[in-house]
Write an enzyme that holds these catalytic residues in place. Structure first.
Site, PDB file in Angstrom:
ATOM      1  N   LEU A 169       0.815  -1.214   0.000  1.00  0.00           N
ATOM      2  CA  LEU A 169       0.000   0.000   0.000  1.00  0.00           C
ATOM      3  C   LEU A 169       0.852   1.270   0.000  1.00  0.00           C
ATOM      4  CD1 LEU A 169      -2.705  -1.166   2.571  1.00  0.00           C
ATOM      5  CD2 LEU A 169      -2.652  -1.472   0.090  1.00  0.00           C
ATOM      6  N   HIS A 219      -3.533   4.272  -1.982  1.00  0.00           N
ATOM      7  CA  HIS A 219      -4.455   3.345  -1.289  1.00  0.00           C
ATOM      8  C   HIS A 219      -4.986   3.985  -0.013  1.00  0.00           C
ATOM      9  CE1 HIS A 219      -1.712   0.385  -3.427  1.00  0.00           C
ATOM     10  NE2 HIS A 219      -2.898  -0.025  -3.834  1.00  0.00           N
ATOM     11  N   LYS A 224      -6.501   5.942 -11.152  1.00  0.00           N
ATOM     12  CA  LYS A 224      -5.287   5.630 -11.917  1.00  0.00           C
ATOM     13  C   LYS A 224      -5.551   4.450 -12.847  1.00  0.00           C
ATOM     14  CE  LYS A 224      -0.945   3.718 -11.804  1.00  0.00           C
ATOM     15  NZ  LYS A 224      -1.087   2.326 -11.440  1.00  0.00           N
TER      16      LYS A 224
END
Ligand code: PAF
Length: 282
Positions: A33, A37, A151
């Site tokens: 992460l 995130h 993204k």
């Protein structure tokens, strides 16, 4: 934060929260992460009372020559980040828990249309793997809402389509891409880059920005713009996979009258494949 590895434990923990009248948000991840995130988990926490995250490096969405074996697995560090971001429950299953009968006989979910071309063209079967695991995870967690990063623009379109087409009562939210100071989109795969490649990497987003500026200035010769963008990427040391200008809602090739556009790019630096996109309105 409670970490569970089985579907049984997951369902029991979610049922408890649901029994307390809590609204459930879900953030599926493959771990390793980063701040992108963390932003998804924080957004989930703003929109719900109980945040569930998952960490599962899903073999079904990797091609035979892709980075499944080397994909970074950093569970302890990820758990710390999830706690700090306000996650209450982590589901971190083994492959056997997700695919107890193996993957070859697994029922697949295939989203047509938006999953074709772009990453779907260069990574055959990838979006079947994504759509299948996301459907399984949604059925396991049964959240009220789920948060995904913009993204992975095409992935987000695939998830929105599958939720719509399969009548899942789940609100899908997209969160803007988090970028390093030099513009590079945060990605778990950035860790594969050596120092020189990392220095070249921001050219991907810069190229998207240059194309967007040219379109805003009135150019509509999309094929020529795509060719110029690919040449700029090659100049910066990339091996372009695709660079395409699409209508942002449907992901069909852009036409001169479209007002919502997205430029999507994927390109290799060495063996590392980076993706990015830039969506904008005219
Ligand atoms: O974006 C990802 O990390 C993965 O594709 C997802 C959505 C967790 C499915 O494995």
């Amino acid at each position: 934060m409670n970490t569970v590895k089985t579907v049984l434990e997951l369902r029991a923990a979610v049922a408890r929260a649901r029994g307390e009248g809590k609204r459930i948000a879900f953030v599926p991840t493959m771990g390793n992460l980063h701040e992108g995130h963390v932003a998804l988990v924080e957004k989930a926490g703003q929109r719900a009372d109980f945040v569930v995250a998952s960490i599962f490096v899903n073999p079904l969405q990797f091609g035979p020559k892709e980075d499944l074996a080397s994909y970074p697995r950093t569970l302890a560090a990820d758990q710390d980040k999830l706690v700090a971001a306000g996650c209450q429950l982590l589901f971190a299953p083994d492959v056997e828990e997700m695919y107890p009968h193996g993957m070859s006989g697994q029922t697949l979910v295939r989203v047509s249309g938006v999953s074709e071309g772009l990453c779907g063209g260069s990574r055959p079967g990838h979006f079947d793997g994504v759509a299948t695991v996301v459907t399984k995870l949604f059925n396991m967690v049964q959240p009220d809402l789920a948060v995904f990063g913009e993204k992975d623009f095409q992935q987000l379109a695939v998830v929105r389509t599958l939720v719509h087409d399969l009548n899942m009562p789940i609100q899908i939210m997209g969160e803007p891409t988090v970028r390093a100071a030099d513009g590079l989109a945060l990605s778990s795969r950035n860790g594969y880059l050596d120092e020189a490649q990392r220095a070249s990497a921001p050219a991907l987003y810069r190229t998207l920005q240059q194309l967007a500026a040219a379109i805003r200035d009135g150019r509509r010769d999309f094929a020529q713009l795509e060719a110029e963008g690919k040449a700029a990427l090659e100049q910066a040391g990339f091996r372009p996979d695709y660079l395409e200008i699409r209508e942002a809602g449907s992901l069909r090739p852009a036409s001169a009258t479209d007002s919502r556009l997205v430029i999507l790019g994927a390109a290799y630096l060495g063996s590392t494949r980076l993706i990015d996109n830039l969506a904008f309105e005219l």
